[in-house]
Motif scaffolding. Structure first.
Motif, mmCIF file in Angstrom:
data_model
loop_
_atom_site.group_PDB
_atom_site.id
_atom_site.type_symbol
_atom_site.label_atom_id
_atom_site.label_comp_id
_atom_site.label_asym_id
_atom_site.label_seq_id
_atom_site.Cartn_x
_atom_site.Cartn_y
_atom_site.Cartn_z
ATOM 1 N N GLN A 131 12.247 -10.509 -3.717
ATOM 2 C CA GLN A 131 11.853 -10.172 -5.258
ATOM 3 C C GLN A 131 12.218 -11.814 -6.226
ATOM 4 O OE1 GLN A 131 13.943 -7.003 -6.514
ATOM 5 N NE2 GLN A 131 13.421 -7.142 -8.395
ATOM 6 N N ALA A 132 12.848 -11.862 -5.991
ATOM 7 C CA ALA A 132 13.342 -13.320 -6.477
ATOM 8 C C ALA A 132 11.904 -13.866 -6.408
ATOM 9 C CB ALA A 132 14.654 -13.979 -6.166
ATOM 10 N N GLU A 133 11.170 -14.586 -6.103
ATOM 11 C CA GLU A 133 10.437 -15.301 -5.046
ATOM 12 C C GLU A 133 9.218 -15.104 -6.341
ATOM 13 O OE1 GLU A 133 10.413 -18.699 -4.043
ATOM 14 O OE2 GLU A 133 12.073 -18.183 -4.346
ATOM 15 N N ILE A 134 8.822 -13.589 -6.734
ATOM 16 C CA ILE A 134 7.990 -13.418 -7.819
ATOM 17 C C ILE A 134 7.250 -13.610 -8.427
ATOM 18 C CG2 ILE A 134 7.082 -11.203 -9.000
ATOM 19 C CD1 ILE A 134 8.334 -9.500 -7.456
ATOM 20 N N PRO A 135 8.201 -14.305 -9.298
ATOM 21 C CA PRO A 135 7.386 -15.439 -10.968
ATOM 22 C C PRO A 135 6.935 -16.528 -10.035
ATOM 23 C CG PRO A 135 9.782 -14.142 -11.338
ATOM 24 C CD PRO A 135 9.447 -13.951 -9.858
ATOM 25 N N ARG A 136 7.593 -17.359 -8.951
ATOM 26 C CA ARG A 136 7.338 -18.224 -8.835
ATOM 27 C C ARG A 136 6.066 -18.159 -7.778
ATOM 28 N NH1 ARG A 136 5.917 -20.362 -3.736
ATOM 29 N NH2 ARG A 136 6.599 -19.079 -2.636
ATOM 30 N N TYR A 137 5.952 -16.941 -6.296
ATOM 31 C CA TYR A 137 4.473 -16.402 -6.522
ATOM 32 C C TYR A 137 3.567 -16.298 -6.810
ATOM 33 C CZ TYR A 137 1.758 -13.751 -2.987
ATOM 34 O OH TYR A 137 0.260 -13.079 -2.452
ATOM 35 N N LEU A 138 3.320 -15.513 -8.238
ATOM 36 C CA LEU A 138 2.434 -14.515 -8.966
ATOM 37 C C LEU A 138 1.947 -15.964 -9.661
ATOM 38 C CD1 LEU A 138 3.303 -12.012 -10.471
ATOM 39 C CD2 LEU A 138 1.857 -12.291 -8.636
ATOM 40 N N ARG A 139 2.433 -17.652 -9.909
ATOM 41 C CA ARG A 139 2.027 -17.932 -11.163
ATOM 42 C C ARG A 139 1.345 -19.789 -9.626
ATOM 43 N NH1 ARG A 139 7.780 -18.374 -13.787
ATOM 44 N NH2 ARG A 139 7.217 -17.300 -15.710
ATOM 45 N N SER A 140 1.683 -19.064 -8.808
ATOM 46 C CA SER A 140 1.098 -19.880 -7.251
ATOM 47 C C SER A 140 -0.525 -19.900 -7.018
ATOM 48 C CB SER A 140 1.405 -20.445 -6.180
ATOM 49 O OG SER A 140 1.680 -19.311 -5.545
ATOM 50 N N LEU A 141 -0.774 -18.337 -7.774
ATOM 51 C CA LEU A 141 -2.154 -17.889 -7.441
ATOM 52 C C LEU A 141 -3.298 -18.255 -8.330
ATOM 53 C CD1 LEU A 141 -0.781 -14.388 -6.564
ATOM 54 C CD2 LEU A 141 -1.536 -16.951 -4.712
ATOM 55 N N THR A 142 -4.529 -18.131 -8.064
ATOM 56 C CA THR A 142 -5.282 -18.366 -9.170
ATOM 57 C C THR A 142 -6.597 -17.735 -9.344
ATOM 58 O OG1 THR A 142 -5.856 -20.694 -8.398
ATOM 59 C CG2 THR A 142 -7.380 -20.324 -9.378
ATOM 60 N N SER A 143 -6.490 -17.067 -10.389
ATOM 61 C CA SER A 143 -7.568 -15.717 -11.174
ATOM 62 C C SER A 143 -9.007 -15.844 -10.790
ATOM 63 C CB SER A 143 -7.313 -15.642 -12.598
ATOM 64 O OG SER A 143 -7.864 -16.325 -13.538
ATOM 65 N N ALA A 144 -9.981 -15.602 -10.092
ATOM 66 C CA ALA A 144 -11.633 -15.483 -10.537
ATOM 67 C C ALA A 144 -11.703 -13.605 -10.219
ATOM 68 C CB ALA A 144 -11.998 -15.816 -8.980
ATOM 69 N N TYR A 145 -13.551 -13.887 -9.565
ATOM 70 C CA TYR A 145 -13.880 -12.374 -10.018
ATOM 71 C C TYR A 145 -14.161 -12.527 -8.426
ATOM 72 C CZ TYR A 145 -13.476 -11.586 -14.692
ATOM 73 O OH TYR A 145 -12.921 -11.870 -16.454
ATOM 74 N N LEU A 146 -14.333 -11.369 -7.366
ATOM 75 C CA LEU A 146 -15.190 -11.564 -6.062
ATOM 76 C C LEU A 146 -16.218 -11.599 -6.928
ATOM 77 C CD1 LEU A 146 -13.230 -8.578 -4.797
ATOM 78 C CD2 LEU A 146 -12.888 -10.875 -4.345
ATOM 79 N N ARG A 147 -16.802 -11.970 -5.740
ATOM 80 C CA ARG A 147 -18.665 -11.926 -6.232
ATOM 81 C C ARG A 147 -19.512 -11.045 -4.792
ATOM 82 N NH1 ARG A 147 -22.030 -16.074 -5.516
ATOM 83 N NH2 ARG A 147 -23.811 -15.044 -7.384
ATOM 84 N N VAL A 148 -18.487 -10.828 -4.314
ATOM 85 C CA VAL A 148 -18.940 -9.704 -2.837
ATOM 86 C C VAL A 148 -17.965 -8.902 -2.750
ATOM 87 C CG1 VAL A 148 -19.388 -9.817 -0.527
ATOM 88 C CG2 VAL A 148 -20.003 -11.982 -2.057
ATOM 89 N N ASP A 149 -18.999 -7.408 -2.558
ATOM 90 C CA ASP A 149 -18.223 -5.857 -1.852
ATOM 91 C C ASP A 149 -16.111 -6.497 -0.753
ATOM 92 O OD1 ASP A 149 -19.975 -4.988 -4.010
ATOM 93 O OD2 ASP A 149 -20.708 -3.910 -2.568
ATOM 94 N N THR A 150 -15.191 -6.070 -1.023
ATOM 95 C CA THR A 150 -15.210 -7.397 0.023
ATOM 96 C C THR A 150 -13.462 -6.103 0.273
ATOM 97 O OG1 THR A 150 -14.968 -9.589 -1.123
ATOM 98 C CG2 THR A 150 -13.355 -8.632 -0.360
ATOM 99 N N ARG A 151 -13.721 -5.897 1.581
ATOM 100 C CA ARG A 151 -12.143 -4.988 2.532
ATOM 101 C C ARG A 151 -10.982 -6.062 2.291
ATOM 102 N NH1 ARG A 151 -10.713 -2.164 4.142
ATOM 103 N NH2 ARG A 151 -11.063 -1.028 6.785
ATOM 104 N N VAL A 152 -9.564 -4.929 1.813
ATOM 105 C CA VAL A 152 -8.935 -5.014 1.838
ATOM 106 C C VAL A 152 -7.481 -4.269 2.022
ATOM 107 C CG1 VAL A 152 -8.942 -6.610 0.022
ATOM 108 C CG2 VAL A 152 -8.374 -4.861 -0.777
ATOM 109 N N THR A 153 -5.919 -4.581 2.190
ATOM 110 C CA THR A 153 -5.535 -3.623 2.441
ATOM 111 C C THR A 153 -5.120 -3.471 0.715
ATOM 112 O OG1 THR A 153 -4.549 -3.534 4.822
ATOM 113 C CG2 THR A 153 -3.167 -2.821 3.289
ATOM 114 N N ASN A 154 -4.956 -2.346 0.529
ATOM 115 C CA ASN A 154 -4.504 -2.662 -0.480
ATOM 116 C C ASN A 154 -3.106 -1.448 -1.192
ATOM 117 O OD1 ASN A 154 -4.079 -2.202 -3.924
ATOM 118 N ND2 ASN A 154 -6.318 -1.167 -4.086
ATOM 119 N N HIS A 155 -2.607 -1.409 -2.778
ATOM 120 C CA HIS A 155 -0.917 -0.450 -2.209
ATOM 121 C C HIS A 155 -0.478 0.554 -3.131
ATOM 122 C CE1 HIS A 155 -0.449 -4.349 0.035
ATOM 123 N NE2 HIS A 155 0.551 -3.461 1.096
#
Length: 284
Positions: free
Chosen positions: A125-149
């Protein structure tokens, strides 16, 4: 980069019924359009701007029976995958993030929500801010399968999902989608199911055989090459930066990875049925 077919785990999906409606059946794959947050999302949308692939209209769901392993065979199946560093896999707008990361951090970092979010993401839990700031925003261009929650009463349930092109996501340094911005949900790689039952409203052009999963490349990537949703041109976006750092680039040389469509402008938008069949077999 080229698409590869990788062997994924198979879930035996002879669902017998009687499950809790809040818990998706093991063989259900939820169809989710860009603005659909899905059931019991972690947060309201943190999209800064929506986008859709020419705003396709929903269509009535139809039975899909693609080739490959027969439904219910239980035999191992192959899943079409595209490496996360592939040019054109994602889209965006020059200099404009698709997600408000700081707002998301403020909503999922503390308390019971933070504990549940961290558990779903597989981090402390303490890593959430650092983890999210390490990610990069974009839009999918292809219909994509994932595991959601989903997140309800302090608990987390994972479920299989197909995200429509135009969905805003945060991706990691391997180009793999890790957060969905319309709901704040952590994402993980998909699990393949047999006797798949696609739930929800199918969009125009939806085909189970066209779905992809995003696979990590051999090495982490320092940038992703995106299609500009306004112009159809190309630009690069540095990975793992708190600020959005983009620059124009020349079109990629050579063909795009199989399954990635040619570049074209998309329609901006305001953020805000069921089908059945087996998961697709390998694409060549």
């Amino acid at each position: 980069m080229v698409a590869v077919a990788v062997v994924a785990a198979v879930l035996i999906a002879d669902y017998q019924g009687g499950h809790n409606p809040a818990v998706p059946a093991v063989n259900e794959v939820a169809l989710q359009a860009p603005a659909d947050p899905g059931p019991d999302p972690f947060t309201p949308s943190v999209e800064t701007r929506g986008a859709s692939a020419l705003a396709p209209a929903p269509v009535a769901p139809t039975a899909q029976r693609p080739g490959g392993a027969s439904p219910g065979s239980g035999s191992p199946a192959l899943f079409h995958s595209v490496e996360g560093g592939s040019a054109g896999l994602y889209a965006g707008t020059m200099g404009k993030p698709s997600c408000d990361t700081e707002r998301l951090i403020g909503m999922v970092s503390t308390g019971d929500t933070g504990r549940a979010w961290a558990s779903a993401a597989g981090i402390a839990q303490a890593e959430i801010p650092r983890y999210l700031r390490s990610l990069t925003s974009a839009y999918l261009r292809v219909d994509t399968r994932v595991t959601n929650h989903n997140h309800k009463s302090g608990g987390v349930v994972d479920y299989q999902s197909a995200l429509q092109a135009g969905t805003a996501v945060l991706v990691d340094d391997q180009g793999v989608p890790r957060v969905r911005c319309s709901c704040g949900n952590p994402l993980k790689p998909p699990l393949l199911v047999t006797k798949a039952k696609y739930t929800g409203t199918a969009w125009a052009g939806f085909q189970p055989t066209a779905l992809i999963m995003v696979a990590p490349p051999p090495q982490p990537v320092t940038q992703i090459i995106l299609v500009d949703i306004e112009t159809g041109g190309w630009f690069s976006r540095l990975i793992g930066r708190a600020e959005t750092m983009d620059q124009h680039v020349e079109p990629p040389t050579g063909p795009l990875a199989p399954g990635i469509p040619p570049p074209s402008p998309w329609q901006p938008s305001t953020p805000s049925g069921s089908a059945t069949g087996s998961e697709p077999a390998a694409q060549s």
